[in-house]
Design a protein around this motif. Sequence first.
Motif, PDB file in Angstrom:
ATOM      1  N   LEU A 171       0.826  -1.216   0.000  1.00  0.00           N
ATOM      2  CA  LEU A 171       0.000   0.000   0.000  1.00  0.00           C
ATOM      3  C   LEU A 171       0.859   1.264   0.000  1.00  0.00           C
ATOM      4  CD1 LEU A 171      -2.830  -1.018   2.496  1.00  0.00           C
ATOM      5  CD2 LEU A 171      -3.006  -0.753   0.012  1.00  0.00           C
ATOM      6  N   ILE A 172       1.958   1.247   0.731  1.00  0.00           N
ATOM      7  CA  ILE A 172       2.855   2.403   0.748  1.00  0.00           C
ATOM      8  C   ILE A 172       3.492   2.609  -0.621  1.00  0.00           C
ATOM      9  CG2 ILE A 172       5.018   3.299   1.716  1.00  0.00           C
ATOM     10  CD1 ILE A 172       4.197   1.873   4.360  1.00  0.00           C
ATOM     11  N   ILE A 173       3.912   1.503  -1.246  1.00  0.00           N
ATOM     12  CA  ILE A 173       4.486   1.595  -2.592  1.00  0.00           C
ATOM     13  C   ILE A 173       3.452   2.129  -3.574  1.00  0.00           C
ATOM     14  CG2 ILE A 173       5.388   0.234  -4.527  1.00  0.00           C
ATOM     15  CD1 ILE A 173       6.689  -1.603  -2.390  1.00  0.00           C
ATOM     16  N   ALA A 174       2.224   1.629  -3.487  1.00  0.00           N
ATOM     17  CA  ALA A 174       1.159   2.090  -4.382  1.00  0.00           C
ATOM     18  C   ALA A 174       0.872   3.576  -4.179  1.00  0.00           C
ATOM     19  CB  ALA A 174      -0.106   1.267  -4.152  1.00  0.00           C
ATOM     20  N   ALA A 175       0.871   4.030  -2.920  1.00  0.00           N
ATOM     21  CA  ALA A 175       0.647   5.451  -2.652  1.00  0.00           C
ATOM     22  C   ALA A 175       1.786   6.292  -3.223  1.00  0.00           C
ATOM     23  CB  ALA A 175       0.511   5.694  -1.148  1.00  0.00           C
ATOM     24  N   GLY A 176       3.007   5.790  -3.112  1.00  0.00           N
ATOM     25  CA  GLY A 176       4.147   6.499  -3.684  1.00  0.00           C
ATOM     26  C   GLY A 176       4.042   6.613  -5.192  1.00  0.00           C
ATOM     27  N   LEU A 177       3.582   5.557  -5.833  1.00  0.00           N
ATOM     28  CA  LEU A 177       3.399   5.598  -7.281  1.00  0.00           C
ATOM     29  C   LEU A 177       2.258   6.529  -7.667  1.00  0.00           C
ATOM     30  CD1 LEU A 177       3.865   1.821  -8.166  1.00  0.00           C
ATOM     31  CD2 LEU A 177       5.410   3.704  -8.728  1.00  0.00           C
ATOM     32  N   TYR A 178       1.172   6.473  -6.906  1.00  0.00           N
ATOM     33  CA  TYR A 178       0.011   7.306  -7.199  1.00  0.00           C
ATOM     34  C   TYR A 178       0.345   8.793  -7.083  1.00  0.00           C
ATOM     35  CZ  TYR A 178      -4.678   9.262  -6.957  1.00  0.00           C
ATOM     36  OH  TYR A 178      -5.804  10.002  -7.177  1.00  0.00           O
ATOM     37  N   TYR A 179       1.062   9.144  -6.009  1.00  0.00           N
ATOM     38  CA  TYR A 179       1.409  10.544  -5.781  1.00  0.00           C
ATOM     39  C   TYR A 179       2.733  10.937  -6.433  1.00  0.00           C
ATOM     40  CZ  TYR A 179      -2.439  10.723  -2.504  1.00  0.00           C
ATOM     41  OH  TYR A 179      -3.678  10.684  -1.949  1.00  0.00           O
ATOM     42  N   ASP A 180       3.310  10.012  -7.193  1.00  0.00           N
ATOM     43  CA  ASP A 180       4.560  10.261  -7.913  1.00  0.00           C
ATOM     44  C   ASP A 180       5.639  10.773  -6.958  1.00  0.00           C
ATOM     45  OD1 ASP A 180       6.157  10.206 -10.145  1.00  0.00           O
ATOM     46  OD2 ASP A 180       5.663  12.264 -10.730  1.00  0.00           O
TER      47      ASP A 180
END
Length: 66
Positions: free
Chosen positions: A19-28
């Motif tokens: 989830l943290i990785i996905a949030a990092g990708l989402y928020y660039d």
Amino acid sequence: MKKNVGYMDSIIRVILGTLIIAAGLYYDSYWGFIGLIPVITGAISFCPIYRLFKLETVNPNAERAN
């Protein structure tokens, strides 16, 4: 390297790390790389911080079965 992260703990680590990785990708954001730490420690069932504080969440009965 003796396992010190139990089964449920490792599952939670992998999910939260993802989830943290996905949030990092989402928020660039490069902050998503922080998610690699719980994913890796959950995957290998070893946490150096637990070792430092002499903690472990491994079920001792499950350890004997392996």
